[in-house]
Write an enzyme that holds these catalytic residues in place. Structure first.
Site, short mmCIF file in Angstrom:
data_model
loop_
_atom_site.label_atom_id
_atom_site.label_comp_id
_atom_site.label_asym_id
_atom_site.label_seq_id
_atom_site.Cartn_x
_atom_site.Cartn_y
_atom_site.Cartn_z
N CYS A 150 0.63 3.30 3.26
CA CYS A 150 1.32 2.65 4.39
C CYS A 150 2.82 2.88 4.25
CB CYS A 150 1.00 1.16 4.44
SG CYS A 150 -0.61 0.78 5.16
N ASN B 147 -12.83 10.59 -1.32
CA ASN B 147 -13.33 9.78 -2.43
C ASN B 147 -13.44 8.35 -1.95
OD1 ASN B 147 -13.25 12.02 -4.19
ND2 ASN B 147 -11.07 11.67 -4.60
N CYS C 269 0.86 -1.19 0.00
CA CYS C 269 0.00 0.00 0.00
C CYS C 269 0.89 1.23 0.00
CB CYS C 269 -0.91 -0.04 1.23
SG CYS C 269 -1.77 1.52 1.53
N HIS D 99 -8.13 8.41 3.02
CA HIS D 99 -7.43 9.69 3.14
C HIS D 99 -8.41 10.81 2.88
CE1 HIS D 99 -7.11 8.16 -0.98
NE2 HIS D 99 -7.21 9.42 -1.37
N HIS E 132 -3.85 1.13 8.56
CA HIS E 132 -4.51 0.93 7.27
C HIS E 132 -6.00 0.65 7.42
CE1 HIS E 132 -4.72 -0.14 2.98
NE2 HIS E 132 -5.75 -0.84 3.41
N HIS F 282 -6.36 3.32 0.64
CA HIS F 282 -6.02 3.56 2.05
C HIS F 282 -6.70 4.89 2.35
CE1 HIS F 282 -2.75 3.73 5.42
NE2 HIS F 282 -3.60 4.74 5.62
N HIS G 17 -8.62 14.68 1.42
CA HIS G 17 -7.96 15.74 0.68
C HIS G 17 -8.33 17.08 1.32
CE1 HIS G 17 -7.25 13.32 -3.14
NE2 HIS G 17 -8.18 12.59 -2.57
N ASP H 213 -0.06 16.50 -1.58
CA ASP H 213 -0.38 15.61 -2.70
C ASP H 213 0.68 15.78 -3.79
OD1 ASP H 213 -3.29 14.18 -3.71
OD2 ASP H 213 -1.77 14.62 -5.23
P1 5GP Z 1 -7.85 9.45 -4.48
O1 5GP Z 1 -8.04 9.54 -5.97
O2 5GP Z 1 -7.62 8.03 -4.04
O3 5GP Z 1 -8.92 10.14 -3.71
O4 5GP Z 1 -6.55 10.29 -4.16
C1 5GP Z 1 -5.27 9.77 -4.19
C2 5GP Z 1 -4.33 10.94 -4.23
O5 5GP Z 1 -3.05 10.47 -3.87
C3 5GP Z 1 -4.20 11.61 -5.58
O6 5GP Z 1 -4.57 13.00 -5.47
C4 5GP Z 1 -2.73 11.43 -5.96
O7 5GP Z 1 -2.18 12.53 -6.61
C5 5GP Z 1 -2.08 11.17 -4.62
N1 5GP Z 1 -0.92 10.31 -4.65
C6 5GP Z 1 -0.80 9.11 -5.27
N2 5GP Z 1 0.42 8.59 -5.07
C7 5GP Z 1 1.10 9.49 -4.31
C8 5GP Z 1 2.43 9.51 -3.76
O8 5GP Z 1 3.23 8.59 -3.95
N3 5GP Z 1 2.78 10.60 -3.02
C9 5GP Z 1 1.90 11.63 -2.80
N4 5GP Z 1 2.34 12.65 -2.05
N5 5GP Z 1 0.64 11.63 -3.28
C10 5GP Z 1 0.25 10.58 -4.03
ZN ZN Z 2 -2.29 1.35 3.70
#
Ligand code: 5GP
Ligand code: ZN
Length: 112
Positions: free
Chosen positions: A5, A85, A2, A98, A44, A96, A100, A28
């Site tokens: 994680c 989301n 993950c 989160h 997690h 995992h 925003h 992000d």
């Molecule tokens: P989701 O689409 O799942 O709501 O958001 C995932 C977010 O994680 C996205 O905005 C993406 O840019 C961010 N993200 C994905 N991989 C990484 C990473 O390795 N580092 C950071 N800082 N953000 C990430």
């Molecule tokens: Zn995780």
């Protein structure tokens, strides 16, 4: 495996905004606004349903506390938006949970 994680464990670097025993907040990698920070529980949970079903409130509270810390650190006192989301139809890409934090500009009233 993950990604978040790994970020929480320091195996993948991130731009840390706030950290305590329970949560990590980091910028992000692909920001959609001047401020785009993610708040992630260090334990997690797949998504917000998993978090709200299987946590006694400890991690959820810690995440909301981290929202306040990010607000202070990023000077978002004039306002911001918190987004979660959830699953496929919610366009969740990292499984995992989160939150925003989007800010640093005047957001539209429209949600979509
Ligand atoms: P989701 O689409 O799942 O709501 O958001 C995932 C977010 O994680 C996205 O905005 C993406 O840019 C961010 N993200 C994905 N991989 C990484 C990473 O390795 N580092 C950071 N800082 N953000 C990430
Ligand atoms: Zn995780």
């Amino acid at each position: 495996m993950c990604i978040f994680c790994d970020i929480c464990e320091g195996k993948i670097p991130s731009k840390k905004v706030y950290e305590d025993d329970l949560v990590l907040a980091f910028d992000d990698i692909n920001p959609v606004a001047p401020v785009h920070t993610l708040v992630v529980p260090k334990k997690h949970f797949d998504d917000i349903i998993d978090l709200s079903s299987n946590d006694d409130g400890t991690y959820l509270k810690a995440c909301m506390n981290a929202v306040t810390k990010v607000c202070e650190e990023k000077k978002l006192e004039q306002g911001f938006r918190v987004i979660n989301n959830c699953r496929e139809n919610g366009a969740q890409s990292v499984m995992h949970v989160h939150f925003h934090i989007i800010g640093g500009l005047k957001l539209s009233e429209k949600m979509l």
